[in-house]
Scaffold this motif. Structure first.
Motif, PDB file in Angstrom:
ATOM      1  N   PHE A 130     -14.323  11.973 -17.029  1.00 29.00           N
ATOM      2  CA  PHE A 130     -13.244  11.700 -16.082  1.00 29.00           C
ATOM      3  C   PHE A 130     -13.807  11.675 -14.671  1.00 29.00           C
ATOM      4  CE2 PHE A 130     -13.217  16.361 -15.971  1.00 29.00           C
ATOM      5  CZ  PHE A 130     -13.088  16.614 -14.607  1.00 29.00           C
ATOM      6  N   GLU A 131     -13.009  11.114 -13.775  1.00 26.14           N
ATOM      7  CA  GLU A 131     -13.290  11.161 -12.344  1.00 26.14           C
ATOM      8  C   GLU A 131     -11.961  11.321 -11.615  1.00 26.14           C
ATOM      9  OE1 GLU A 131     -15.155   7.555 -11.169  1.00 26.14           O
ATOM     10  OE2 GLU A 131     -13.673   6.255 -12.139  1.00 26.14           O
ATOM     11  N   GLY A 132     -11.996  12.104 -10.563  1.00 30.61           N
ATOM     12  CA  GLY A 132     -10.793  12.332  -9.766  1.00 30.61           C
ATOM     13  C   GLY A 132     -11.160  12.571  -8.328  1.00 30.61           C
ATOM     14  N   GLY A 133     -10.214  12.313  -7.438  1.00 28.78           N
ATOM     15  CA  GLY A 133     -10.519  12.475  -6.031  1.00 28.78           C
ATOM     16  C   GLY A 133      -9.291  12.581  -5.170  1.00 28.78           C
ATOM     17  N   ALA A 134      -9.499  13.130  -3.981  1.00 30.64           N
ATOM     18  CA  ALA A 134      -8.465  13.212  -2.946  1.00 30.64           C
ATOM     19  C   ALA A 134      -9.103  12.722  -1.654  1.00 30.64           C
ATOM     20  CB  ALA A 134      -7.962  14.647  -2.798  1.00 30.64           C
ATOM     21  N   GLU A 135      -8.507  11.681  -1.045  1.00 29.13           N
ATOM     22  CA  GLU A 135      -9.148  11.019   0.092  1.00 29.13           C
ATOM     23  C   GLU A 135      -8.132  10.732   1.189  1.00 29.13           C
ATOM     24  OE1 GLU A 135     -12.059   8.105  -2.422  1.00 29.13           O
ATOM     25  OE2 GLU A 135      -9.934   8.306  -2.942  1.00 29.13           O
ATOM     26  N   GLY A 136      -8.644  10.706   2.419  1.00 28.22           N
ATOM     27  CA  GLY A 136      -7.872  10.270   3.567  1.00 28.22           C
ATOM     28  C   GLY A 136      -8.457   8.977   4.102  1.00 28.22           C
ATOM     29  N   LEU A 137      -7.681   7.885   4.099  1.00 33.37           N
ATOM     30  CA  LEU A 137      -8.195   6.548   4.386  1.00 33.37           C
ATOM     31  C   LEU A 137      -7.406   5.882   5.505  1.00 33.37           C
ATOM     32  CD1 LEU A 137      -8.246   5.549   0.637  1.00 33.37           C
ATOM     33  CD2 LEU A 137     -10.293   5.974   1.968  1.00 33.37           C
ATOM     34  N   SER A 138      -8.016   4.881   6.103  1.00 32.35           N
ATOM     35  CA  SER A 138      -7.320   4.060   7.102  1.00 32.35           C
ATOM     36  C   SER A 138      -7.937   2.675   7.109  1.00 32.35           C
ATOM     37  CB  SER A 138      -7.399   4.689   8.492  1.00 32.35           C
ATOM     38  OG  SER A 138      -8.708   4.617   9.012  1.00 32.35           O
ATOM     39  N   ARG A 139      -7.112   1.679   7.489  1.00 32.61           N
ATOM     40  CA  ARG A 139      -7.571   0.291   7.613  1.00 32.61           C
ATOM     41  C   ARG A 139      -6.908  -0.322   8.837  1.00 32.61           C
ATOM     42  NH1 ARG A 139      -8.849  -4.236   3.435  1.00 32.61           N
ATOM     43  NH2 ARG A 139      -8.648  -6.142   4.696  1.00 32.61           N
ATOM     44  N   LYS A 140      -7.734  -0.938   9.680  1.00 29.80           N
ATOM     45  CA  LYS A 140      -7.222  -1.568  10.891  1.00 29.80           C
ATOM     46  C   LYS A 140      -7.851  -2.934  11.054  1.00 29.80           C
ATOM     47  CE  LYS A 140      -6.799  -0.993  15.908  1.00 29.80           C
ATOM     48  NZ  LYS A 140      -7.111  -0.136  17.076  1.00 29.80           N
ATOM     49  N   GLU A 141      -6.995  -3.954  11.188  1.00 28.45           N
ATOM     50  CA  GLU A 141      -7.449  -5.323  11.398  1.00 28.45           C
ATOM     51  C   GLU A 141      -7.101  -5.759  12.814  1.00 28.45           C
ATOM     52  OE1 GLU A 141      -6.709  -6.719   6.745  1.00 28.45           O
ATOM     53  OE2 GLU A 141      -5.572  -7.641   8.380  1.00 28.45           O
ATOM     54  N   SER A 142      -8.117  -6.156  13.580  1.00 31.85           N
ATOM     55  CA  SER A 142      -7.920  -6.641  14.949  1.00 31.85           C
ATOM     56  C   SER A 142      -8.219  -8.134  14.965  1.00 31.85           C
ATOM     57  CB  SER A 142      -8.847  -5.913  15.926  1.00 31.85           C
ATOM     58  OG  SER A 142      -8.651  -4.522  15.863  1.00 31.85           O
ATOM     59  N   VAL A 143      -7.319  -8.926  15.537  1.00 35.48           N
ATOM     60  CA  VAL A 143      -7.471 -10.383  15.532  1.00 35.48           C
ATOM     61  C   VAL A 143      -7.375 -10.912  16.952  1.00 35.48           C
ATOM     62  CG1 VAL A 143      -6.542 -10.575  13.206  1.00 35.48           C
ATOM     63  CG2 VAL A 143      -5.009 -10.782  15.160  1.00 35.48           C
ATOM     64  N   ASP A 144      -8.026 -12.046  17.185  1.00 32.55           N
ATOM     65  CA  ASP A 144      -7.985 -12.696  18.498  1.00 32.55           C
ATOM     66  C   ASP A 144      -6.782 -13.616  18.641  1.00 32.55           C
ATOM     67  OD1 ASP A 144     -10.353 -11.407  19.073  1.00 32.55           O
ATOM     68  OD2 ASP A 144     -11.613 -13.085  18.406  1.00 32.55           O
ATOM     69  N   ASP A 145      -6.371 -14.271  17.544  1.00 38.06           N
ATOM     70  CA  ASP A 145      -5.247 -15.212  17.576  1.00 38.06           C
ATOM     71  C   ASP A 145      -4.270 -14.839  16.469  1.00 38.06           C
ATOM     72  OD1 ASP A 145      -3.486 -17.313  17.649  1.00 38.06           O
ATOM     73  OD2 ASP A 145      -5.029 -18.870  17.763  1.00 38.06           O
ATOM     74  N   PRO A 146      -3.226 -14.036  16.756  1.00 35.47           N
ATOM     75  CA  PRO A 146      -2.290 -13.596  15.709  1.00 35.47           C
ATOM     76  C   PRO A 146      -1.575 -14.749  15.021  1.00 35.47           C
ATOM     77  CG  PRO A 146      -2.058 -12.257  17.691  1.00 35.47           C
ATOM     78  CD  PRO A 146      -2.934 -13.397  18.046  1.00 35.47           C
ATOM     79  N   VAL A 147      -1.254 -15.820  15.757  1.00 40.32           N
ATOM     80  CA  VAL A 147      -0.529 -16.934  15.149  1.00 40.32           C
ATOM     81  C   VAL A 147      -1.398 -17.622  14.103  1.00 40.32           C
ATOM     82  CG1 VAL A 147       0.577 -19.155  15.598  1.00 40.32           C
ATOM     83  CG2 VAL A 147       0.862 -17.258  17.219  1.00 40.32           C
ATOM     84  N   ALA A 148      -2.631 -17.924  14.462  1.00 43.47           N
ATOM     85  CA  ALA A 148      -3.526 -18.562  13.508  1.00 43.47           C
ATOM     86  C   ALA A 148      -3.799 -17.649  12.310  1.00 43.47           C
ATOM     87  CB  ALA A 148      -4.844 -18.926  14.200  1.00 43.47           C
ATOM     88  N   PHE A 149      -3.860 -16.352  12.554  1.00 47.02           N
ATOM     89  CA  PHE A 149      -4.084 -15.401  11.472  1.00 47.02           C
ATOM     90  C   PHE A 149      -2.906 -15.416  10.493  1.00 47.02           C
ATOM     91  CE2 PHE A 149      -3.894 -11.202   9.513  1.00 47.02           C
ATOM     92  CZ  PHE A 149      -5.213 -11.002   9.121  1.00 47.02           C
ATOM     93  N   ARG A 150      -1.668 -15.434  11.010  1.00 50.40           N
ATOM     94  CA  ARG A 150      -0.495 -15.459  10.131  1.00 50.40           C
ATOM     95  C   ARG A 150      -0.470 -16.734   9.295  1.00 50.40           C
ATOM     96  NH1 ARG A 150       2.055 -13.822  15.021  1.00 50.40           N
ATOM     97  NH2 ARG A 150       2.425 -11.557  15.066  1.00 50.40           N
ATOM     98  N   ASN A 151      -0.828 -17.865   9.910  1.00 48.01           N
ATOM     99  CA  ASN A 151      -0.805 -19.119   9.173  1.00 48.01           C
ATOM    100  C   ASN A 151      -1.850 -19.139   8.058  1.00 48.01           C
ATOM    101  OD1 ASN A 151       1.233 -20.085  10.831  1.00 48.01           O
ATOM    102  ND2 ASN A 151      -0.212 -21.039  12.277  1.00 48.01           N
TER     103      ASN A 151
END
Length: 842
Positions: A440-461
């Motif tokens: 077996f394997e088990g774990g407890a973790e604290g994670l984060s993810r952050k995405e920074s973009v230059d052009d939000p409109v182009a990113f959404r498209n």
């Protein structure tokens, strides 16, 4: 010690080239002569010859160690052997005159000469004619005349030559002087002296000075020396310090280096090295870029024991403090970098390791890094972990961060902290008749993810939602038990594995806009895998004379795999591979062809190759060697959409479609994966060829191919890597899933080639090589050239020195420069040249 020449000033280039030419021309004209210290004068009485430093004679063999029948003399008794002895004077004030191959010894000291006069009252010895003075293996001094006090072990030598103790790399420092005065047990003062590490009459390089101090086992300090190449003065130094320690760790300033570096202008680098006890040191660094600014840095190194070490350092550039002012055409690209690396083994079995690399911004790394890999790599990773293994269990504590810089966005993922416990497979004792293994394997973790973009409109498209910005700490609790049952019968090997997994997330995604919600989510799934390995097929092939040639082995395999229960795949925040697991119902199939040849050892020696070709009988140690392996494999998917995880018309990358190949094929639903072919050829231990390719099962076309080749021989080293990928055009029935360019999503056209070749021996004679990096598709550099970077090296190495020239080019869009580097190595001294002082960030 180092000194540098700028690549721009023609005068310095010409001076350096002239010095190199003098060495190149002078060396072949006459054979190398032995150094003045070891020229032979007939002396049949002793094992160490007398030496006349003013005459040249035939070379002599190196001195042999003292024989067991020649015990060292007591330190207070002087023993003299000679062909003739005369005594005069009163008791306790006698004068002894020895002539003819005189050999005087006291303790570890030995004095040889043609004539020796000993004054008993003053403990004074006067030696004349072919004087040779030895202090064990540490030092030798010769001369035409010497006066020596055999109680204080001090005195002087006239018209003297000599050498110091041998350093760890085998270097000896030779000296020739008008007068050498021995002022203490380990210190000499030489007047009008020549110092060199070259073992010849006219050394290729040497320092000339009025005065020098030599301390046995420590340093040679030369005051106001002039560096000469074949007796031609090159330049003057106020001071030079030459280490003759077995292990040199002395504090002091390093020799400054100079160089030109494209748009950064003229560069001056300085450094100071400080020891911190026996197991630590720190180096402080400073760079001045005349067209950009100032850089400062430091590197700390420590070592706790033979296996444990800890290093850290930083480098910062204050850009636009020199040269053109900051503006639109001259942006400020300064920044900082920090690194930590180390491993520590604790007595209680714990192991801690760190590999941390942090850069303030990508532009800083691209402009001020001298490594093309660091300049173009989009990823920067750092991690620290602690591990403890006990029996079948493993405990791990992990902290990591990864920053991926794309042209218009940056993705930062952190795990701080993460704790996991794993149990390796072990038999369940209560099942007596079945070999069932549990893990077996088990774990407890604290994670984060952050995405920074230059052009939000182009990113959404493009992505179909907003950038993901999670809380600083997303909790993930995971438990994954498994059982395995291996069965063997009739040559078949069958392994059945079953497991379940439950994972809790404190946050989740809104599938419509990718917004992070505070709603928790529990993912659960079951898995089953059946691995079937039929009996291998083998056949031996022989030459025409019946001698064994090779063995061909065919090994097929078949794996059925099913994962079910992941119904909210689009709500999962992707932190790592554990979150990119989707439902699947598939069969993986493959076949390996292995070709074995007979070799004497695993190293595939040349003797074994010759024995095989000539049909000689192989020794008992002969064993099959896998020279060629060709594997073909693929997958068939019963569920083309993987439980809804695959979204047609977009690039999809998750398990299990991220296996077999490093190139994406998840833009469309499909039954068959591309066929993956791997071939590895290694006829001997110093040659290898690798080929990997993906073949499309719909139209049989080539999707991607990569090849590597390498050879490492004494005088030839070569390596090359090449890869090519296609932008796949979809068949008409799947055209509705094409991207904006009309191709299969996730497939791009790319082609890169990186060849390198090096010829010669760096320790002797002419050597050189070149390495290149081409990008035939993207061409990020300026102009139409595909050449992104190159390094060309040419050098020549003698027994006591070497000269090397290198030309670097960079053409990566934000940076285009051409830098010429010179290096002149003096054995026992160091390296002069424009070689970089190596900050870790470079």
């Amino acid at each position: 010690m180092r000194l540098a020449f700028s690549s721009k000033p023609i005068f310095r280039f010409t001076l350096f080239a002239l010095a190199t030419a003098i060495i190149s021309i002078a060396s072949p004209v006459r054979g190398q002569q032995t150094n003045p210290v070891d020229r032979k004068v007939t002396n049949p009485m002793t094992d160490t010859p007398n030496v006349n430093p003013l005459t040249q004679d035939q070379p002599v063999r190196p001195r042999s160690p003292s024989r067991p029948d020649e015990p060292a003399q007591a330190t207070d008794n002087l023993k003299v052997d000679a062909g003739k002895q005369t005594v005069s004077g009163p008791e306790h004030a006698r004068v002894f005159l020895y002539e003819g191959n005189v050999d005087a010894r006291i303790g570890t000291y030995r004095l040889q000469a043609d004539k020796v006069t000993v004054y008993e009252a003053t403990n004074r010895v006067i030696a004349e004619g072919n004087v040779v003075f030895d202090q064990g293996e540490q030092q030798r001094i010769t001369g035409t005349r010497a006066e020596w006090n055999y109680r204080t072990k001090t005195g002087f030598f006239v018209d003297s030559t000599g050498f110091t103790n041998q350093t760890q790399d085998g270097t000896r420092i030779y000296f020739t002087a008008d007068r050498v005065e021995r002022i203490s047990l380990d210190t000499l003062v030489a007047t009008n002296v020549q110092v060199t590490a070259c073992d010849e009459d006219v050394p290729k390089w040497s320092f000339y000075a009025k005065r020098a101090t030599i301390k046995t086992g420590d340093r040679v300090r030369v005051y106001s020396p002039r560096l000469r190449i074949k007796d031609v003065p090159i330049f003057y130094l106020p001071y030079a310090s030459v280490s003759i320690k077995q292990r040199d760790r002395a504090s002091g300033f390093l020799t400054p280096t100079f160089g030109g570096s494209g748009e950064k202008g003229f560069r001056l680098s300085n450094a100071y090295y400080q020891t911190l006890g026996r197991s630590a040191d720190v180096t402080l660094r400073n760079d001045v870029y005349t067209s950009r600014g100032i850089g400062i840095g430091a590197d700390l190194r420590t070592r706790a024991n033979s296996r444990s070490y800890f290093n850290l350092g930083f480098y910062t550039v204050f850009d636009r403090t020199l040269g053109p002012e900051e503006g639109a055409t001259h942006p400020n690209q300064g920044g900082s970098s920090f690194y930590v690396e180390g491993v520590h083994y604790f007595p209680n079995g714990f192991i801690a390791a760190a590999d941390v690399n942090i850069t303030s911004n990508l532009a800083f790394r691209q402009v001020f890094s001298d490594s093309i890999q660091q300049a173009i790599s989009p990823e920067e990773r750092s991690q620290v972990f602690v591990n403890k293994n006990h029996g079948d269990y493993s405990f791990n504590l992990l902290a990591r961060t990864q920053v991926t810089s794309l042209p218009t966005s940056r993705i930062r993922i952190r795990e701080l902290p993460g704790i996991s416990i794993e149990k390796r497979p072990s038999l369940l004792s209560f099942l007596k008749k079945l070999p069932v293994y549990f893990s077996f394997e088990g774990g407890a973790e604290g994670l984060s993810r952050k995405e920074s973009v230059d052009d939000p409109v182009a990113f959404r498209n493009e992505v179909g939602g907003d950038p993901i910005v999670s809380p600083s700490l997303v909790q993930r609790l995971d438990f994954h038990p498994r059982v395995a049952l291996p069965i063997n019968f009739a040559g078949f090997s069958i392994t059945a594995t079953a497991g379940a997994r439950a994972t809790f997330y404190s946050n989740s995604l809104n599938p419509t806009n990718r917004a992070v919600l505070s709603t928790n989510l529990t993912r659960g799934y079951g898995e089953f895998e059946l691995d079937v390995r039929p009996p291998a097929l083998a056949k031996n092939f022989h030459r025409g004379n019946g001698v064994f040639f090779f063995r061909h082995v065919i090994e097929p395999y078949l794996i059925y795999r099913k994962i079910s229960g992941i119904n909210e795949f689009d709500r999962l925040i992707r932190f790592d591979f554990n979150d990119a697991i989707a439902n699947t119902n598939e069969i993986e199939f493959g076949i390996s062809n292995r070709f074995f040849t007979r070799r004497s050892t695993e190293n595939v020696s040349s003797a074994a190759v010759r024995a095989t070709r000539t049909g000689e009988k192989a020794p008992l140690s002969s064993q099959p060697y896998e020279a060629l392996t060709v594997t073909v494999r693929g997958k068939y998917f019963f569920d083309r959409f993987f439980g809804g995880a695959l979204i047609p018309g977009r690039r999809n990358q998750f398990y299990p479609i991220n296996t077999l190949s490093g190139f994406s094929y998840g833009g469309i639903p499909r039954r068959f994966s591309p066929l993956n072919v791997e071939a590895r050829y290694r006829p001997r231990n110093d040659i290898f060829v690798d080929l990997r390719t993906d073949l499309d099962t719909r139209d049989g076309g080539l999707r991607a191919i990569s090849t590597t080749f390498g050879i490492t021989r004494p005088l030839v080293q070569a390596f090359q890597s090449f890869y090519y990928t296609r932008a796949i055009e979809l068949v008409p029935s799947l055209a509705r899933f094409a991207d904006a360019r009309g191709n299969e999503p996730g497939t791009l056209r790319g082609s890169q080639w990186s060849p390198s070749l090096f010829l010669g021996d760096r320790e002797r004679g002419l050597y050189g090589g070149a390495s290149f990096f081409f990008d035939f598709q993207e061409r990020p550099g300026q102009g139409n050239t595909s050449l992104i970077s190159s390094t060309v090296t040419v050098g020549y190495s003698w027994d006591c020195c070497a000269v090397t020239a290198q030309n670097y080019t960079f053409n990566v869009g934000v940076r285009q420069e051409n830098r010429v580097v010179f290096s002149f190595r003096l054995n026992g001294i160091g390296t002069f040249g424009t070689e970089q002082i190596g900050q870790r960030s470079r």
